[in-house]
Motif scaffolding. Sequence first.
Motif, PDB file in Angstrom:
ATOM      1  N   THR A  13       0.863  -1.184   0.000  1.00 32.04           N
ATOM      2  CA  THR A  13       0.000   0.000   0.000  1.00 32.04           C
ATOM      3  C   THR A  13       0.894   1.227   0.000  1.00 32.04           C
ATOM      4  O   THR A  13       1.794   1.337   0.825  1.00 32.04           O
ATOM      5  N   VAL A  14       0.636   2.144  -0.924  1.00 27.76           N
ATOM      6  CA  VAL A  14       1.458   3.350  -1.064  1.00 27.76           C
ATOM      7  C   VAL A  14       0.620   4.553  -0.647  1.00 27.76           C
ATOM      8  O   VAL A  14      -0.236   5.016  -1.406  1.00 27.76           O
ATOM      9  N   PRO A  15       0.857   5.073   0.573  1.00 36.04           N
ATOM     10  CA  PRO A  15       0.074   6.218   1.057  1.00 36.04           C
ATOM     11  C   PRO A  15       0.137   7.431   0.121  1.00 36.04           C
ATOM     12  O   PRO A  15      -0.853   8.125  -0.067  1.00 36.04           O
ATOM     13  N   GLU A  16       1.290   7.660  -0.476  1.00 35.45           N
ATOM     14  CA  GLU A  16       1.468   8.814  -1.357  1.00 35.45           C
ATOM     15  C   GLU A  16       0.570   8.731  -2.596  1.00 35.45           C
ATOM     16  O   GLU A  16       0.254   9.754  -3.213  1.00 35.45           O
ATOM     17  N   LEU A  17       0.145   7.540  -2.953  1.00 31.32           N
ATOM     18  CA  LEU A  17      -0.750   7.352  -4.099  1.00 31.32           C
ATOM     19  C   LEU A  17      -2.180   7.158  -3.622  1.00 31.32           C
ATOM     20  O   LEU A  17      -2.922   6.325  -4.139  1.00 31.32           O
ATOM     21  N   ASN A  18      -2.554   7.915  -2.605  1.00 30.66           N
ATOM     22  CA  ASN A  18      -3.898   7.867  -2.016  1.00 30.66           C
ATOM     23  C   ASN A  18      -4.234   6.494  -1.437  1.00 30.66           C
ATOM     24  O   ASN A  18      -5.369   6.025  -1.536  1.00 30.66           O
ATOM     25  N   GLY A  19      -3.231   5.837  -0.861  1.00 29.51           N
ATOM     26  CA  GLY A  19      -3.458   4.553  -0.216  1.00 29.51           C
ATOM     27  C   GLY A  19      -3.668   3.411  -1.176  1.00 29.51           C
ATOM     28  O   GLY A  19      -4.156   2.350  -0.799  1.00 29.51           O
ATOM     29  N   ARG A  20      -3.288   3.599  -2.405  1.00 28.48           N
ATOM     30  CA  ARG A  20      -3.474   2.573  -3.435  1.00 28.48           C
ATOM     31  C   ARG A  20      -2.591   1.358  -3.157  1.00 28.48           C
ATOM     32  O   ARG A  20      -1.441   1.482  -2.754  1.00 28.48           O
ATOM     33  N   THR A  21      -3.117   0.169  -3.395  1.00 28.19           N
ATOM     34  CA  THR A  21      -2.337  -1.053  -3.289  1.00 28.19           C
ATOM     35  C   THR A  21      -1.721  -1.330  -4.657  1.00 28.19           C
ATOM     36  O   THR A  21      -2.411  -1.363  -5.670  1.00 28.19           O
ATOM     37  N   VAL A  22      -0.405  -1.500  -4.661  1.00 33.90           N
ATOM     38  CA  VAL A  22       0.333  -1.746  -5.894  1.00 33.90           C
ATOM     39  C   VAL A  22       0.798  -3.201  -5.883  1.00 33.90           C
ATOM     40  O   VAL A  22       1.393  -3.661  -4.915  1.00 33.90           O
ATOM     41  N   GLU A  23       0.514  -3.909  -6.963  1.00 30.55           N
ATOM     42  CA  GLU A  23       0.869  -5.322  -7.093  1.00 30.55           C
ATOM     43  C   GLU A  23       2.284  -5.474  -7.661  1.00 30.55           C
ATOM     44  O   GLU A  23       2.773  -4.579  -8.356  1.00 30.55           O
ATOM     45  N   PRO A  24       2.941  -6.596  -7.400  1.00 32.83           N
ATOM     46  CA  PRO A  24       4.260  -6.837  -8.003  1.00 32.83           C
ATOM     47  C   PRO A  24       4.205  -6.738  -9.526  1.00 32.83           C
ATOM     48  O   PRO A  24       3.239  -7.177 -10.158  1.00 32.83           O
ATOM     49  N   ASP A  25       5.219  -6.126 -10.100  1.00 33.71           N
ATOM     50  CA  ASP A  25       5.371  -5.913 -11.538  1.00 33.71           C
ATOM     51  C   ASP A  25       4.358  -4.930 -12.118  1.00 33.71           C
ATOM     52  O   ASP A  25       4.205  -4.823 -13.325  1.00 33.71           O
ATOM     53  N   GLU A  26       3.664  -4.173 -11.273  1.00 39.63           N
ATOM     54  CA  GLU A  26       2.702  -3.172 -11.753  1.00 39.63           C
ATOM     55  C   GLU A  26       3.406  -1.845 -12.005  1.00 39.63           C
ATOM     56  O   GLU A  26       4.283  -1.431 -11.244  1.00 39.63           O
ATOM     57  N   VAL A  27       3.011  -1.182 -13.065  1.00 40.68           N
ATOM     58  CA  VAL A  27       3.545   0.139 -13.403  1.00 40.68           C
ATOM     59  C   VAL A  27       2.547   1.181 -12.916  1.00 40.68           C
ATOM     60  O   VAL A  27       1.349   1.061 -13.172  1.00 40.68           O
ATOM     61  N   VAL A  28       3.049   2.190 -12.198  1.00 46.06           N
ATOM     62  CA  VAL A  28       2.193   3.258 -11.688  1.00 46.06           C
ATOM     63  C   VAL A  28       2.785   4.606 -12.058  1.00 46.06           C
ATOM     64  O   VAL A  28       3.983   4.746 -12.260  1.00 46.06           O
ATOM     65  N   GLU A  29       1.902   5.605 -12.152  1.00 48.68           N
ATOM     66  CA  GLU A  29       2.345   6.978 -12.388  1.00 48.68           C
ATOM     67  C   GLU A  29       2.586   7.647 -11.056  1.00 48.68           C
ATOM     68  O   GLU A  29       1.798   7.487 -10.123  1.00 48.68           O
ATOM     69  N   VAL A  30       3.689   8.384 -10.980  1.00 49.12           N
ATOM     70  CA  VAL A  30       4.030   9.121  -9.765  1.00 49.12           C
ATOM     71  C   VAL A  30       4.313  10.570 -10.155  1.00 49.12           C
ATOM     72  O   VAL A  30       4.694  10.849 -11.288  1.00 49.12           O
ATOM     73  N   PRO A  31       4.121  11.501  -9.221  1.00 44.97           N
ATOM     74  CA  PRO A  31       4.422  12.905  -9.541  1.00 44.97           C
ATOM     75  C   PRO A  31       5.890  13.064  -9.938  1.00 44.97           C
ATOM     76  O   PRO A  31       6.773  12.423  -9.359  1.00 44.97           O
ATOM     77  N   ASP A  32       6.143  13.894 -10.934  1.00 48.94           N
ATOM     78  CA  ASP A  32       7.508  14.106 -11.415  1.00 48.94           C
ATOM     79  C   ASP A  32       8.464  14.479 -10.293  1.00 48.94           C
ATOM     80  O   ASP A  32       9.595  13.993 -10.254  1.00 48.94           O
ATOM     81  N   ASP A  33       8.013  15.327  -9.383  1.00 49.19           N
ATOM     82  CA  ASP A  33       8.906  15.790  -8.321  1.00 49.19           C
ATOM     83  C   ASP A  33       9.168  14.718  -7.260  1.00 49.19           C
ATOM     84  O   ASP A  33      10.016  14.896  -6.399  1.00 49.19           O
ATOM     85  N   ARG A  34       8.477  13.590  -7.317  1.00 47.76           N
ATOM     86  CA  ARG A  34       8.686  12.491  -6.367  1.00 47.76           C
ATOM     87  C   ARG A  34       9.355  11.281  -7.010  1.00 47.76           C
ATOM     88  O   ARG A  34       9.622  10.284  -6.361  1.00 47.76           O
ATOM     89  N   PHE A  35       9.636  11.353  -8.298  1.00 51.36           N
ATOM     90  CA  PHE A  35      10.247  10.251  -9.042  1.00 51.36           C
ATOM     91  C   PHE A  35      11.513   9.746  -8.360  1.00 51.36           C
ATOM     92  O   PHE A  35      11.697   8.539  -8.182  1.00 51.36           O
ATOM     93  N   ASP A  36      12.393  10.653  -7.974  1.00 47.59           N
ATOM     94  CA  ASP A  36      13.655  10.259  -7.340  1.00 47.59           C
ATOM     95  C   ASP A  36      13.437   9.492  -6.044  1.00 47.59           C
ATOM     96  O   ASP A  36      14.235   8.623  -5.688  1.00 47.59           O
ATOM     97  N   GLY A  37      12.364   9.794  -5.335  1.00 45.32           N
ATOM     98  CA  GLY A  37      12.058   9.096  -4.093  1.00 45.32           C
ATOM     99  C   GLY A  37      11.712   7.630  -4.305  1.00 45.32           C
ATOM    100  O   GLY A  37      11.829   6.820  -3.385  1.00 45.32           O
TER     101      GLY A  37
END
Length: 76
Positions: A13-37
């Motif tokens: 579960t990724v709180p920064e993505l509004n609590g979304r659950t991300v599965e293994p091998d899943e591609v997600v969009e992240v804010p450009d300014d958080r990419f490095d994180g």
Amino acid sequence: MARVRYIGPEPVTVPELNGRTVEPDEVVEVPDDRFDGYVCQPATWEAVEEPRGQDEALAVPPAPLKKSAARPQREG
């Protein structure tokens, strides 16, 4: 938006993505300014599409201007 792939072994579960659950091998969009994180954790995330920097956005050449057809020749 940049894109990263989650390469961890189990769903997370990724709180920064509004609590979304991300599965293994899943591609997600992240804010450009958080990419490095994300990509600074190479055991968990890998880069798929890096953010476009402002310099890169300006480096894209504008579309060429359309020119009108040549004027018809005058008959004399």
